[in-house]
Scaffold this motif. Structure first.
Motif, mmCIF file in Angstrom:
data_model
loop_
_atom_site.group_PDB
_atom_site.id
_atom_site.type_symbol
_atom_site.label_atom_id
_atom_site.label_comp_id
_atom_site.label_asym_id
_atom_site.label_seq_id
_atom_site.Cartn_x
_atom_site.Cartn_y
_atom_site.Cartn_z
ATOM 1 N N ASP A 48 0.749 -1.210 -0.014
ATOM 2 C CA ASP A 48 0.090 -0.034 0.173
ATOM 3 C C ASP A 48 0.923 1.312 0.002
ATOM 4 N N ALA A 70 1.423 3.514 2.268
ATOM 5 C CA ALA A 70 2.109 3.901 3.375
ATOM 6 C C ALA A 70 3.483 3.027 3.492
ATOM 7 N N ALA A 71 3.370 1.937 3.026
ATOM 8 C CA ALA A 71 4.599 0.725 3.063
ATOM 9 C C ALA A 71 5.511 1.340 1.986
ATOM 10 N N GLN A 92 7.168 4.459 3.369
ATOM 11 C CA GLN A 92 8.117 4.243 4.497
ATOM 12 C C GLN A 92 9.548 3.620 3.588
ATOM 13 N N SER A 125 -4.854 7.658 0.445
ATOM 14 C CA SER A 125 -4.569 7.446 1.823
ATOM 15 C C SER A 125 -3.478 6.456 1.905
ATOM 16 N N GLY A 126 -2.781 6.278 3.047
ATOM 17 C CA GLY A 126 -1.706 5.342 3.260
ATOM 18 C C GLY A 126 -2.300 3.726 3.027
ATOM 19 N N ALA A 127 -3.705 3.703 3.390
ATOM 20 C CA ALA A 127 -4.131 2.411 3.233
ATOM 21 C C ALA A 127 -4.486 2.019 1.779
ATOM 22 N N THR A 128 -4.175 2.779 0.828
ATOM 23 C CA THR A 128 -4.646 2.660 -0.312
ATOM 24 C C THR A 128 -3.753 1.531 -1.130
ATOM 25 N N PRO A 129 -4.243 0.436 -1.465
ATOM 26 C CA PRO A 129 -3.317 -0.599 -2.135
ATOM 27 C C PRO A 129 -2.669 -0.050 -3.501
#
Length: 83
Positions: free
Chosen positions: A28, A30-31, A34, A63-67
């Motif tokens: 996603d 967010a990853a 990072q 958002s950060g959770a978007t795949p």
């Protein structure tokens, strides 16, 4: 998978490139952010989690959770103010 990462405005100026292709297994947004922060240097400075950075995936706000998907375009840009 390959992701096209684009940087806009002050992020592009600081990082020094407007776009790059990134090979990643990040599931996603967010990853991947990072992973980019872990590079250190200007990436860590510009993309730090306490920095107000907007993200769009395939030209849609994300958002950060978007795949992430193979061959997608992820854009990072600072918040915009108008007036």
């Amino acid at each position: 998978m390959k992701i096209q990462v684009r940087y806009f405005a002050s992020l592009r100026e600081t990082i020094g490139v407007g776009a790059e292709t990134v090979q990643t297994n990040a599931p996603d947004v967010a990853a991947l952010r990072q992973e980019l922060i872990a590079r250190g240097g200007v990436h860590a400075q510009c993309l730090a989690l306490d920095m107000p950075v907007r993200v769009a995936l395939n030209q849609v706000m994300a958002s950060g959770a978007t795949p992430l998907t193979a061959d997608c375009e992820l854009a990072f840009f600072p918040p915009v103010t108008g007036g």
